[in-house]
Write a protein that holds these residues in place. Structure first.
Motif, PDB file in Angstrom:
ATOM      1  N   SER B 304       0.852  -1.196   0.000  1.00  0.00           N
ATOM      2  CA  SER B 304       0.000   0.000   0.000  1.00  0.00           C
ATOM      3  C   SER B 304       0.884   1.241   0.000  1.00  0.00           C
ATOM      4  N   VAL B 308      -1.866   7.697  -2.381  1.00  0.00           N
ATOM      5  CA  VAL B 308      -2.131   7.321  -3.770  1.00  0.00           C
ATOM      6  C   VAL B 308      -3.532   6.720  -3.859  1.00  0.00           C
ATOM      7  N   ASN B 309      -4.254   7.080  -4.887  1.00  0.00           N
ATOM      8  CA  ASN B 309      -5.579   6.527  -5.144  1.00  0.00           C
ATOM      9  C   ASN B 309      -5.422   5.135  -5.772  1.00  0.00           C
ATOM     10  N   ALA B 329     -10.788   0.832  -1.385  1.00  0.00           N
ATOM     11  CA  ALA B 329     -12.243   1.009  -1.449  1.00  0.00           C
ATOM     12  C   ALA B 329     -12.699   1.463  -2.829  1.00  0.00           C
ATOM     13  N   CYS B 330     -11.906   2.339  -3.447  1.00  0.00           N
ATOM     14  CA  CYS B 330     -12.345   2.923  -4.723  1.00  0.00           C
ATOM     15  C   CYS B 330     -12.339   1.879  -5.847  1.00  0.00           C
ATOM     16  N   LEU B 335     -17.505   0.049  -2.547  1.00  0.00           N
ATOM     17  CA  LEU B 335     -16.807   1.253  -2.069  1.00  0.00           C
ATOM     18  C   LEU B 335     -16.350   1.117  -0.616  1.00  0.00           C
ATOM     19  N   GLU B 336     -16.303  -0.112  -0.110  1.00  0.00           N
ATOM     20  CA  GLU B 336     -15.733  -0.375   1.202  1.00  0.00           C
ATOM     21  C   GLU B 336     -14.314  -0.875   0.993  1.00  0.00           C
ATOM     22  N   PRO B 337     -13.382  -0.467   1.859  1.00  0.00           N
ATOM     23  CA  PRO B 337     -12.029  -1.014   1.717  1.00  0.00           C
ATOM     24  C   PRO B 337     -11.998  -2.500   2.073  1.00  0.00           C
ATOM     25  N   ALA B 342      -8.188  -3.984   6.535  1.00  0.00           N
ATOM     26  CA  ALA B 342      -8.711  -3.284   7.706  1.00  0.00           C
ATOM     27  C   ALA B 342      -8.436  -4.087   8.979  1.00  0.00           C
ATOM     28  N   ALA B 346      -3.695  -2.465   8.289  1.00  0.00           N
ATOM     29  CA  ALA B 346      -2.845  -2.011   7.184  1.00  0.00           C
ATOM     30  C   ALA B 346      -3.513  -0.833   6.483  1.00  0.00           C
ATOM     31  N   LEU B 347      -2.711  -0.060   5.799  1.00  0.00           N
ATOM     32  CA  LEU B 347      -3.222   1.048   4.996  1.00  0.00           C
ATOM     33  C   LEU B 347      -4.087   0.471   3.876  1.00  0.00           C
ATOM     34  N   THR B 348      -5.303   1.008   3.712  1.00  0.00           N
ATOM     35  CA  THR B 348      -6.192   0.411   2.699  1.00  0.00           C
ATOM     36  C   THR B 348      -6.160   1.158   1.371  1.00  0.00           C
ATOM     37  N   HIS B 349      -5.719   2.419   1.369  1.00  0.00           N
ATOM     38  CA  HIS B 349      -5.687   3.095   0.073  1.00  0.00           C
ATOM     39  C   HIS B 349      -4.349   2.850  -0.626  1.00  0.00           C
TER      40      HIS B 349
END
Lengths: 74, 381
Positions: B304, B308-309, B329-330, B335-337, B342, B346-349
């Motif tokens: 991750s 950044v998207n 999520a995106c 639209l949920e990570p 989670a 950890a970072l989800t994006h």
């Protein structure tokens, strides 16, 4: 406390905003990230861990939107 | 005929390099040959008594035999289902049904199970989630403790995680009160040997090892108690329902046999290539590699990137010729990570999962590692 209005922003925008503006708080003070994005619940604590800041927890802003609290430690 | 085929696939364009093998592998050459031969020989109803039907039955029995041999289980422990998800549902809920009526007992499962397990648990009624550490590992104390109480129908633990690759220590768990353990082995089947003991039923998915889609494998141990959780059918195998896809089952079996025969070599190659990607990702600023660095699937790595998207990252890597998955999520229909990221904290994006198929080359991986820093820096700018 400095409150960042990230309502309506999608990830990673709330985290980018947090990174850009957390230094507006004094060391030891709180920053509140008010965010509707579901990922903020996980990404604010993850950002704190990666950037060496302290994640304090979650409460609600005045309108009931989740607010994620960060203490600036450095 | 050729004309039709051209029309049906018109407009299909694949990324030059497919680094999303954990979602689906291309058909193994061994499976393709068998599938083509079996399409003509295995169409009939395997329950009937005439010649063509006996052919279909023979092919189905062969498929079961080959899978049993490849997985070191008994032939009568193998069933073919209509997908990996179907195998998960039947495995988990069949064990549960044998212990208690639906709605009167709990399903215990780790927080990082595949959504097929989570949906089955919620359909059953009540679930208890067992947390994981930052590497995605479940501790046996937690799993065992949550399984105490007499009202637990079944406990579910995956063999390995489909998103981050962490391998769970399934054989090490001794559940109380005879609670059976269901093991979702979809992420590892074929790539890693199954744990020899510690599970009562398990599920696999053929398109993840190079078999055709629409074939799942359900394993139920001989000593396990299992009851049909869904409406019965009068097929050859009481654990599955619906008309058997005999050619696909045989092709799945052939692919599994080939993959198991090749895996020592494949895994050694994949471990080295994945290590290369792990180093490249670790070298990126503000990037974390997620999952157990040692006890992991050989072919898969997840990382991750802060700020950044995830959708932009996947799209830009695709434009550069690399097909990858993401837990951000995106990139999800909901639209949920990713619940896996989670649960691990950890970072989800900015998330990317790279998973290598058997044809992945050193040159492709080197090119990916060259392009990655440019792509990430470009999206952060």
């Amino acid at each position: 406390m400095i409150e960042l209005d990230c309502r309506g922003q999608l990830c990673p925008l709330p985290i980018i905003e947090l990174a850009r503006r957390y230094t507006e708080a004094e060391v030891g003070d709180l920053v509140g990230v008010v965010a509707t994005d579901a990922a903020a619940r996980y990404d604010v604590p993850a950002w704190c861990r990666m950037r060496g800041q302290e994640y304090v927890g979650e409460d609600l802003a005045d309108d009931g939107t989740p607010r994620y609290l960060v203490r600036r430690t450095s | 005929m050729r004309q039709w085929a051209t029309r049906y696939v018109a407009g299909v364009r694949n990324a030059a390099v497919d680094f999303d093998a954990a979602s689906s592998e291309p058909l193994h050459p061994a499976a393709r040959d068998v599938l083509l031969a079996a399409l003509d020989r295995g169409y009939a109803d395997p329950r009937r008594l005439h010649g063509r039907a006996r052919d279909a039955r023979l092919l189905l029995d062969n498929a079961r035999e080959v899978v049993a041999e490849a997985l070191h289980v008994r032939r009568d422990e193998v069933s073919f289902t209509s997908s990996g998800t179907d195998a998960v549902h039947r495995g988990l809920l069949g064990l549960a049904s044998a212990r208690a009526p639906r709605g009167r007992s709990r399903v215990v499962h780790s927080a990082v199970e595949h959504s097929a397990v989570l949906h089955a648990a919620s359909w059953w009624g009540s679930g208890t989630v067992v947390g994981v550490d930052s590497l995605g590992r479940v501790y046996d104390g937690d799993l065992v403790e949550q399984s105490i109480g007499g009202d637990v129908a079944v406990t579910a633990l995956q063999s390995a995680n489909h998103e981050v690759g962490t391998v769970q220590d399934v054989g090490a768990f001794e559940l109380p009160d005879g609670v059976p353990l269901f093991m979702d082995a979809c992420a590892s089947m074929g790539r890693l040997p199954l744990p020899e003991h510690g599970w009562s039923a398990a599920a696999g998915s053929a398109h993840k090892w190079g078999g055709p889609a629409g074939v799942g494998v359900l394993l139920v141990r001989q000593a396990a108690r299992w009851e049909q959780p869904f409406p019965h059918d009068d097929r050859a195998d009481a654990r599955s329902t619906g008309f058997e896809n005999v050619p696909a089952a045989l092709a799945a079996a052939a692919a599994l046999q080939a993959v198991v025969a090749e895996r020592e070599d494949t895994n050694a190659r994949h471990v080295a290539l994945v290590d290369r990607v792990r180093r490249a990702a670790s070298d990126l600023p503000d990037t974390e590699v997620v999952g157990d660095p040692v006890r992991r699937l050989p072919h898969l790595v997840t990382f991750s990137c802060l700020y950044v998207n995830g959708e932009a990252l996947v799209t830009e890597l695709d434009r550069r010729g690399f097909g990858v998955a993401s837990g951000s999520a995106c990139t999800a229909s909901t639209l949920e990570p990713s619940h896996v990221l989670a649960a691990m904290g950890a970072l989800t994006h900015g998330n990317v999962r790279v998973s290598l198929g058997r044809d992945a080359t050193q040159a492709q991986v080197e090119e990916f590692c060259r392009v990655l820093p440019e792509v990430v820096a470009g999206l952060r700018a």
